[in-house]
Scaffold this motif. Structure first.
Motif, PDB file in Angstrom:
ATOM      1  N   VAL A  97     -22.153  27.678  47.774  1.00 32.21           N
ATOM      2  CA  VAL A  97     -22.412  29.116  47.846  1.00 32.21           C
ATOM      3  C   VAL A  97     -21.878  29.689  49.156  1.00 32.21           C
ATOM      4  N   SER A  98     -22.031  28.930  50.244  1.00 24.18           N
ATOM      5  CA  SER A  98     -21.493  29.393  51.527  1.00 24.18           C
ATOM      6  C   SER A  98     -19.985  29.554  51.458  1.00 24.18           C
ATOM      7  N   ASN A  99     -19.322  28.564  50.849  1.00 26.03           N
ATOM      8  CA  ASN A  99     -17.867  28.637  50.702  1.00 26.03           C
ATOM      9  C   ASN A  99     -17.458  29.811  49.812  1.00 26.03           C
ATOM     10  N   ALA A 100     -18.234  30.020  48.741  1.00 28.85           N
ATOM     11  CA  ALA A 100     -17.886  31.051  47.765  1.00 28.85           C
ATOM     12  C   ALA A 100     -17.967  32.453  48.350  1.00 28.85           C
ATOM     13  N   LEU A 101     -18.810  32.635  49.358  1.00 27.09           N
ATOM     14  CA  LEU A 101     -18.962  33.956  49.976  1.00 27.09           C
ATOM     15  C   LEU A 101     -17.894  34.232  51.034  1.00 27.09           C
ATOM     16  N   SER A 102     -16.958  33.310  51.183  1.00 28.57           N
ATOM     17  CA  SER A 102     -15.841  33.531  52.094  1.00 28.57           C
ATOM     18  C   SER A 102     -15.176  34.871  51.755  1.00 28.57           C
ATOM     19  N   PRO A 103     -14.781  35.634  52.746  1.00 28.66           N
ATOM     20  CA  PRO A 103     -14.598  35.290  54.158  1.00 28.66           C
ATOM     21  C   PRO A 103     -15.822  35.518  55.055  1.00 28.66           C
ATOM     22  N   SER A 104     -16.972  35.761  54.503  1.00 29.57           N
ATOM     23  CA  SER A 104     -18.155  36.019  55.314  1.00 29.57           C
ATOM     24  C   SER A 104     -18.740  34.720  55.870  1.00 29.57           C
ATOM     25  N   LYS A 105     -19.290  34.811  57.091  1.00 29.40           N
ATOM     26  CA  LYS A 105     -20.046  33.694  57.642  1.00 29.40           C
ATOM     27  C   LYS A 105     -21.443  33.678  57.025  1.00 29.40           C
ATOM     28  N   VAL A 106     -22.041  32.500  56.983  1.00 27.56           N
ATOM     29  CA  VAL A 106     -23.382  32.351  56.423  1.00 27.56           C
ATOM     30  C   VAL A 106     -24.257  31.611  57.423  1.00 27.56           C
ATOM     31  N   ILE A 107     -25.433  32.169  57.696  1.00 25.78           N
ATOM     32  CA  ILE A 107     -26.373  31.517  58.609  1.00 25.78           C
ATOM     33  C   ILE A 107     -27.184  30.454  57.872  1.00 25.78           C
ATOM     34  N   ARG A 108     -27.656  30.806  56.692  1.00 26.25           N
ATOM     35  CA  ARG A 108     -28.522  29.879  55.966  1.00 26.25           C
ATOM     36  C   ARG A 108     -28.497  30.205  54.478  1.00 26.25           C
ATOM     37  N   VAL A 109     -28.640  29.164  53.644  1.00 27.10           N
ATOM     38  CA  VAL A 109     -28.758  29.339  52.200  1.00 27.10           C
ATOM     39  C   VAL A 109     -30.052  28.679  51.750  1.00 27.10           C
ATOM     40  N   ILE A 110     -30.937  29.470  51.174  1.00 26.11           N
ATOM     41  CA  ILE A 110     -32.210  28.958  50.665  1.00 26.11           C
ATOM     42  C   ILE A 110     -32.069  28.811  49.146  1.00 26.11           C
ATOM     43  N   VAL A 111     -32.315  27.610  48.650  1.00 25.71           N
ATOM     44  CA  VAL A 111     -32.036  27.297  47.250  1.00 25.71           C
ATOM     45  C   VAL A 111     -33.323  27.220  46.441  1.00 25.71           C
ATOM     46  N   ASP A 112     -33.325  27.890  45.291  1.00 27.01           N
ATOM     47  CA  ASP A 112     -34.411  27.788  44.320  1.00 27.01           C
ATOM     48  C   ASP A 112     -33.835  27.082  43.091  1.00 27.01           C
ATOM     49  N   GLU A 113     -34.043  25.760  43.029  1.00 34.64           N
ATOM     50  CA  GLU A 113     -33.457  24.958  41.956  1.00 34.64           C
ATOM     51  C   GLU A 113     -33.965  25.367  40.582  1.00 34.64           C
ATOM     52  N   GLU A 114     -35.246  25.711  40.505  1.00 33.50           N
ATOM     53  CA  GLU A 114     -35.858  26.017  39.210  1.00 33.50           C
ATOM     54  C   GLU A 114     -35.206  27.236  38.557  1.00 33.50           C
ATOM     55  N   ASP A 115     -34.985  28.288  39.322  1.00 31.93           N
ATOM     56  CA  ASP A 115     -34.381  29.511  38.788  1.00 31.93           C
ATOM     57  C   ASP A 115     -32.872  29.551  38.997  1.00 31.93           C
TER      58      ASP A 115
ATOM     59  N   ALA B  27     -31.269  29.957  41.754  1.00 31.53           N
ATOM     60  CA  ALA B  27     -31.050  31.156  42.556  1.00 31.53           C
ATOM     61  C   ALA B  27     -30.982  30.775  44.028  1.00 31.53           C
ATOM     62  N   THR B  28     -30.275  31.567  44.789  1.00 26.46           N
ATOM     63  CA  THR B  28     -30.163  31.333  46.230  1.00 26.46           C
ATOM     64  C   THR B  28     -30.412  32.622  46.985  1.00 26.46           C
ATOM     65  N   THR B  29     -30.970  32.474  48.174  1.00 25.57           N
ATOM     66  CA  THR B  29     -31.081  33.574  49.122  1.00 25.57           C
ATOM     67  C   THR B  29     -30.163  33.234  50.279  1.00 25.57           C
ATOM     68  N   VAL B  30     -29.192  34.088  50.517  1.00 28.72           N
ATOM     69  CA  VAL B  30     -28.175  33.825  51.539  1.00 28.72           C
ATOM     70  C   VAL B  30     -28.380  34.782  52.707  1.00 28.72           C
ATOM     71  N   ILE B  31     -28.459  34.209  53.904  1.00 25.27           N
ATOM     72  CA  ILE B  31     -28.671  35.016  55.110  1.00 25.27           C
ATOM     73  C   ILE B  31     -27.374  35.022  55.912  1.00 25.27           C
ATOM     74  N   VAL B  32     -26.946  36.235  56.257  1.00 24.21           N
ATOM     75  CA  VAL B  32     -25.687  36.399  56.985  1.00 24.21           C
ATOM     76  C   VAL B  32     -25.949  37.224  58.243  1.00 24.21           C
ATOM     77  N   PRO B  33     -25.069  37.123  59.240  1.00 26.04           N
ATOM     78  CA  PRO B  33     -25.228  37.962  60.434  1.00 26.04           C
ATOM     79  C   PRO B  33     -25.217  39.438  60.061  1.00 26.04           C
ATOM     80  N   ASP B  34     -25.906  40.232  60.847  1.00 27.74           N
ATOM     81  CA  ASP B  34     -26.007  41.662  60.547  1.00 27.74           C
ATOM     82  C   ASP B  34     -24.632  42.303  60.375  1.00 27.74           C
ATOM     83  N   TYR B  35     -23.724  41.972  61.280  1.00 29.62           N
ATOM     84  CA  TYR B  35     -22.416  42.627  61.240  1.00 29.62           C
ATOM     85  C   TYR B  35     -21.530  42.117  60.095  1.00 29.62           C
ATOM     86  N   GLN B  36     -22.001  41.071  59.406  1.00 26.45           N
ATOM     87  CA  GLN B  36     -21.232  40.511  58.298  1.00 26.45           C
ATOM     88  C   GLN B  36     -21.814  40.891  56.929  1.00 26.45           C
TER      89      GLN B  36
END
Length: 383
Positions: free
Chosen positions: A283-301, A303-312
């Protein structure tokens, strides 16, 4: 006439590729039908076509009985024994009933059958040829247009390019040569229909197979494609050999390989990302060209929550949500993007998480717009 008929059948087999046995079988059926119609006979008959002698005959099939009630379907044992002494009650004997003017009837039936079968066989040959090209790329020339389709000449047939499968960034003109992706080949009573597309994700995949030898030979595998035709696409690639750089293979020296595909797609931007079985990395790679701080994964659904820098944040989401939308299609994971500040407020990350943000190979600033892609990379990266 009979000899000429067999010569014509042999000619059709050589010139049209129509199986001679198929023609003879159809002709026999037509002759039987013509015999019954012209001579008002309900008798079971068989037509014998002898190619060696160039003759044909009609034989009635009759059951051997002790007493005849229907001369069309039955024959006395005494008569059958005159044909062959081995016959018994209950056997079926064939008696030749070829009419004198059967040649004329045969000629008419043969003409109709041959004409029909030639059409059917030609349709079958075309169908068999193009069904093997389903989900493949073909080169064609635009022949004509109407309100629904653009008709592309593929050689032996005109394929239909629906308006909905045309790229909005392209202009189509008569006699233009284009590459199309064959989406569907169907056989109908009116012939073979071939439907093609310029927007299908499969077109992008096939173009990469054509331009990248490592994909063609299986060294690099295309895992997924997400495409908004004419605007932007994402493609994920993987190489089992750790010595092979799948992304670099697709980009090519100084971007030549991917640039050829961009040119074919009239400037459509393409993001090439490396596939990973780890959803965090993928998921981090797929959101290129944006940087990613963290990816929180919900395997059951899934789904992911992706956190990026404010300016990104705007870069990660993309114009009209395009970057996030394509990333979700590419990975098959739901993606909810949050800014660093929002994530801190919700307690999803701490200051330590932010400090551990890995530096990206490419540096982006606040003014970088989403349209930037591999084209804007430093050429030194491709040397």
């Amino acid at each position: 006439m009979n000899k000429e008929l067999f010569e014509a059948i042999n000619f059709l087999e050589k010139e049209k590729g129509i199986n001679k046995d198929v023609l003879l079988e159809a002709l026999e059926a037509a002759l039987i039908s013509a015999y019954k119609k012209n001579f008002k006979s309900a008798t079971n008959v068989r037509v014998d076509l002898n190619e060696d002698t160039g003759t044909m005959g009609v034989f009635a099939q009759k059951e051997i009985v002790e007493e005849v009630f229907d001369h069309n379907t039955e024959i006395l044992l005494e008569e059958a024994l005159s044909i062959s002494p081995t016959y018994e009650i209950g056997d079926v004997v064939e008696v030749e009933v070829t009419p004198r003017d059967f040649g004329r009837i045969a000629a008419q039936a043969a003409k109709q059958v041959v004409t029909q079968r030639v059409r059917e066989a030609e349709r079958g040959i075309i169908f068999n040829e193009y069904i093997d090209r389903e989900e493949d790329i073909m080169n064609g020339t635009i022949q004509r247009m109407d309100g629904r389709f653009i008709y592309v000449n593929l050689g032996k047939i005109e394929a239909k390019l629906p308006e909905s499968e045309c790229m909005p960034s392209e202009t189509y003109n008569i006699h233009d040569r284009i590459k199309v992706f064959v989406t569907k080949v169907e056989n109908s009573s009116k012939g073979t229909n071939v439907f093609v597309s310029r927007t299908h994700p499969g077109l992008l995949k096939r173009l990469f197979e054509m331009e990248v030898p490592e994909i063609y030979d299986g060294t690099v595998e295309v895992k997924s494609v997400a495409r908004e035709a004419g605007d932007r696409s994402k493609i994920s690639v993987y190489a089992a050999d750790p010595e092979v750089d799948p992304v670099g293979s697709c980009v090519g020296q100084k971007g030549q390989r991917v640039q050829a595909i961009v040119d074919e797609l009239k400037g459509e931007k393409i993001d090439i990302v490396e596939w990973s079985e780890d959803p965090v990395v993928y998921v981090s790679n797929a959101l290129s060209p944006s940087k990613v701080i963290r990816v929180i994964v919900d395997e059951e659904d899934k789904a992911t929550t992706v956190i990026v820098p404010d300016y990104q944040l705007s870069l990660a989401i993309g114009k009209r949500g395009q970057n996030a939308r394509l990333a979700a299609k590419l990975t098959g994971w739901k993606i909810d993007i949050k800014s660093e500040s929002e994530a801190k407020e919700e307690g999803l990350i701490s200051e330590e998480d932010v400090e551990e943000l890995e530096t990206s190979t490419l540096e982006y600033d606040d003014s970088l717009e989403y349209e930037d892609s591999y084209e804007d990379m430093d050429e030194d990266l491709f040397k």
